[in-house]
Design an enzyme around this catalytic site. Structure first.
Site, PDB file in Angstrom:
ATOM      1  N   GLY A  69       0.798  -1.215   0.000  1.00 33.10           N
ATOM      2  CA  GLY A  69       0.000   0.000   0.000  1.00 33.10           C
ATOM      3  C   GLY A  69       0.834   1.269   0.000  1.00 33.10           C
ATOM      4  O   GLY A  69       0.439   2.279  -0.585  1.00 33.10           O
ATOM      5  N   ASN A 152      -8.057   3.484   8.206  1.00 40.06           N
ATOM      6  CA  ASN A 152      -7.422   2.368   8.918  1.00 40.06           C
ATOM      7  C   ASN A 152      -7.527   2.471  10.435  1.00 40.06           C
ATOM      8  O   ASN A 152      -7.412   1.465  11.128  1.00 40.06           O
ATOM      9  CB  ASN A 152      -5.947   2.243   8.513  1.00 40.06           C
ATOM     10  CG  ASN A 152      -5.225   3.564   8.473  1.00 40.06           C
ATOM     11  OD1 ASN A 152      -5.639   4.493   7.787  1.00 40.06           O
ATOM     12  ND2 ASN A 152      -4.151   3.664   9.218  1.00 40.06           N
ATOM     13  N   GLN A 180      -7.613  -1.025   3.290  1.00 42.46           N
ATOM     14  CA  GLN A 180      -8.436  -1.582   4.370  1.00 42.46           C
ATOM     15  C   GLN A 180      -9.718  -2.238   3.866  1.00 42.46           C
ATOM     16  O   GLN A 180     -10.396  -2.915   4.631  1.00 42.46           O
ATOM     17  CB  GLN A 180      -8.777  -0.493   5.402  1.00 42.46           C
ATOM     18  CG  GLN A 180      -7.577  -0.015   6.206  1.00 42.46           C
ATOM     19  CD  GLN A 180      -7.012  -1.094   7.138  1.00 42.46           C
ATOM     20  OE1 GLN A 180      -7.714  -2.008   7.561  1.00 42.46           O
ATOM     21  NE2 GLN A 180      -5.720  -1.007   7.438  1.00 42.46           N
ATOM     22  N   HIS A 200      -1.114  -8.271   2.608  1.00 45.05           N
ATOM     23  CA  HIS A 200      -1.031  -8.747   3.999  1.00 45.05           C
ATOM     24  C   HIS A 200      -2.230  -8.325   4.843  1.00 45.05           C
ATOM     25  O   HIS A 200      -2.372  -8.743   5.995  1.00 45.05           O
ATOM     26  CB  HIS A 200       0.291  -8.328   4.661  1.00 45.05           C
ATOM     27  CG  HIS A 200       0.419  -6.875   5.008  1.00 45.05           C
ATOM     28  ND1 HIS A 200       0.289  -6.407   6.289  1.00 45.05           N
ATOM     29  CD2 HIS A 200       0.705  -5.793   4.254  1.00 45.05           C
ATOM     30  CE1 HIS A 200       0.497  -5.097   6.306  1.00 45.05           C
ATOM     31  NE2 HIS A 200       0.745  -4.694   5.079  1.00 45.05           N
ATOM     32  N   THR A 236      12.997  -7.507 -10.098  1.00 48.22           N
ATOM     33  CA  THR A 236      12.519  -8.880 -10.290  1.00 48.22           C
ATOM     34  C   THR A 236      11.238  -9.108  -9.502  1.00 48.22           C
ATOM     35  O   THR A 236      11.167  -8.812  -8.309  1.00 48.22           O
ATOM     36  CB  THR A 236      13.605  -9.877  -9.831  1.00 48.22           C
ATOM     37  OG1 THR A 236      14.771  -9.609 -10.608  1.00 48.22           O
ATOM     38  CG2 THR A 236      13.167 -11.314 -10.033  1.00 48.22           C
ATOM     39  N   CYS A 324       1.114   1.488  11.793  1.00 42.63           N
ATOM     40  CA  CYS A 324       2.249   1.892  10.956  1.00 42.63           C
ATOM     41  C   CYS A 324       3.008   3.046  11.599  1.00 42.63           C
ATOM     42  O   CYS A 324       4.185   3.221  11.335  1.00 42.63           O
ATOM     43  CB  CYS A 324       1.781   2.321   9.577  1.00 42.63           C
ATOM     44  SG  CYS A 324       0.890   1.031   8.717  1.00 42.63           S
TER      45      CYS A 324
HETATM   46  N1  PLP Z   1      -2.869   2.509   3.482  1.00 40.36           N
HETATM   47  C1  PLP Z   1      -3.606   2.101   4.533  1.00 40.36           C
HETATM   48  C2  PLP Z   1      -5.010   2.598   4.689  1.00 40.36           C
HETATM   49  C3  PLP Z   1      -3.065   1.220   5.473  1.00 40.36           C
HETATM   50  O1  PLP Z   1      -3.805   0.822   6.512  1.00 40.36           O
HETATM   51  C4  PLP Z   1      -1.725   0.773   5.307  1.00 40.36           C
HETATM   52  C5  PLP Z   1      -1.099  -0.096   6.315  1.00 40.36           C
HETATM   53  O2  PLP Z   1      -1.498  -0.175   7.446  1.00 40.36           O
HETATM   54  C6  PLP Z   1      -1.022   1.209   4.174  1.00 40.36           C
HETATM   55  C7  PLP Z   1      -1.622   2.084   3.303  1.00 40.36           C
HETATM   56  C8  PLP Z   1       0.367   0.743   3.921  1.00 40.36           C
HETATM   57  O3  PLP Z   1       0.350  -0.544   3.365  1.00 40.36           O
HETATM   58  P1  PLP Z   1       1.656  -1.448   3.338  1.00 40.36           P
HETATM   59  O4  PLP Z   1       1.879  -1.934   4.714  1.00 40.36           O
HETATM   60  O5  PLP Z   1       1.312  -2.551   2.393  1.00 40.36           O
HETATM   61  O6  PLP Z   1       2.754  -0.603   2.807  1.00 40.36           O
END
Ligand code: PLP
Length: 380
Positions: A69, A152, A180, A200, A236, A324
């Site tokens: 993401g 999120n 999400q 994931h 790759t 995050c």
């Molecule tokens: N966007 C949203 C709404 C998310 O909740 C997250 C991760 O929590 C991301 C982007 C980032 O995704 P990634 O962990 O695959 O980089």
């Protein structure tokens, strides 16, 4: 462990792993190689892309595999800005909702340093970004807009269709972060110019995702290299991860109805009990327009971090703010943008339920949570 942090990441589904393993072991060829081993991997990637495109509701040539993401959001925002500069329009204006993931917010701040003007659009106090506020923010030189499909932290679902219509009418490129909602709600490719998903979050492998970009869009690549991803993203490709993403997405979509119902049931039991049995608790965000998995609750007189810590000591995994950006001491930018004061934002805990959770886990968590809150409040 009782895992209630499914918005941060989900465990890899064993059925998905089974599909991936052959491409890590016997069929390990590089999809770019011209020999048989390479062709086997390349064919698997083609099938994975077709499956992903079919679910997204777009053409296979509009799907790019990326690392997740974060890369999807960076590519859309910075790629459009770079293309606009090259197209001679100069440095334009971009719109990003104030509740976006840091992947978009930080990308916008990066572009600010290059001379782009940025407007961060606030949601209302339910956490909803209105199409009207997006429309108001659009200027004659606006080139890009990002409003996610659901947040999120709160799980609040955004009016993507209406925002897409506003952007389309004004010729603004619309990116929708669907990290999400993939596998939970239908993917809105018809309403936007680009969208990103991350495997994931739906029981697929970490470090892999997909980015839809509408055919004919003006967008520049960020990662230069070989001819992978039709020259748009060098590097790759991990065929096993592509297979895993497509399989996990298909499983999630096929079972969405059953899983959403089960997960919402667990979440509702949890929320009803917490609000009824623990005084001074508040559910954050719109009560109806929300994802089935999310419960974001503030606890008066507590620090969210302390609750997280006490639950963790009891083997329960939750998060405060966004996982995050965990570790940051500042209150959640999402709850702050919704107009909540610092105390309410800092006392928030996010509980996100998943398909492997049980009723028993929910009831146990409520009991442990009650004691944790009592302990924190008693210590004051
Ligand atoms: N966007 C949203 C709404 C998310 O909740 C997250 C991760 O929590 C991301 C982007 C980032 O995704 P990634 O962990 O695959 O980089």
């Amino acid at each position: 462990m009782i895992y209630l942090d499914n918005a941060a990441t989900t465990p890899l589904d064993s059925a998905v792993l089974e599909k991936m393993l052959p491409f890590m072991r016997e069929n390990f060829g590089n999809p770019q190689s011209q020999h048989g081993a390479g062709r086997t991997a390349a064919n698997a990637v083609v099938a994975a892309r077709d499956k992903t495109a079919h679910i997204m509701g777009c053409n296979s040539a509009e799907v790019y595999f990326v690392s997740g993401g974060t890369e999807a959001g960076n590519t859309a925002l910075k790629g459009v800005c770079a293309a606009e500069c090259n197209g001679g329009k100069g440095k334009g204006h971009i719109i990003v909702s104030a509740i976006e993931h840091p992947a978009l917010i930080e990308s916008a701040k990066d572009m600010q340093k290059f001379g782009f003007e940025v407007t961060f659009v606030n949601p209302d106090n339910r956490g909803i970004v209105s199409p009207k506020s997006v429309e108001k923010a659009i200027k004659s030189n606006t080139v890009f807009c990002a409003v996610m499909s659901a947040n999120n932290e709160t799980g609040v679902i955004q009016p993507v269709k209406e925002i897409g219509a506003v952007c389309k009418a004004r010729g603004v490129f619309y990116y929708c972060d669907c990290v999400q909602t993939a596998g939970v709600l239908p993917l809105p490719a018809v309403h936007c110019d680009a969208l990103g998903i991350s495997s994931h979050k739906f029981y697929g492998p970490r470090g892999f995702g997909a980015l839809y970009i509408k055919n004919g869009s003006k967008i520049q690549r960020l990662i230069s290299g070989g001819m992978q991803e039709r020259g748009f993203r060098g590097g790759t490709l991990d065929a096993a991860a592509a297979v895993g993403l497509a399989e996990a997405l298909e499983n999630a979509v096929n079972n969405a109805e059953v899983n959403n119902k089960k997960i919402a049931g667990l979440r509702d039991t949890f929320v009803n009990r917490v609000l009824a049995e623990i005084e001074g608790t508040h559910l954050n965000g719109d009560k109806i327009n929300r994802l089935p998995a999310n419960a974001n609750i503030s606890f008066d007189g507590c620090d969210g971090e302390n609750i997280l810590f006490l639950l963790d000591l009891n083997g329960i995994a939750v998060s405060t703010g966004s996982a995050c950006s965990a570790g940051a001491v500042s209150p959640s930018h999402v709850l702050t943008a919704m107009g909540y004061d610092t105390a309410r934002a800092k006392s928030a805990v996010r509980f996100t339920f998943g398909k492997y959770n049980t009723q028993e886990e929910v009831l146990k968590t409520v009991e442990i949570l009650k004691r944790a809150v009592q302990k924190i409040r008693g210590a004051k």
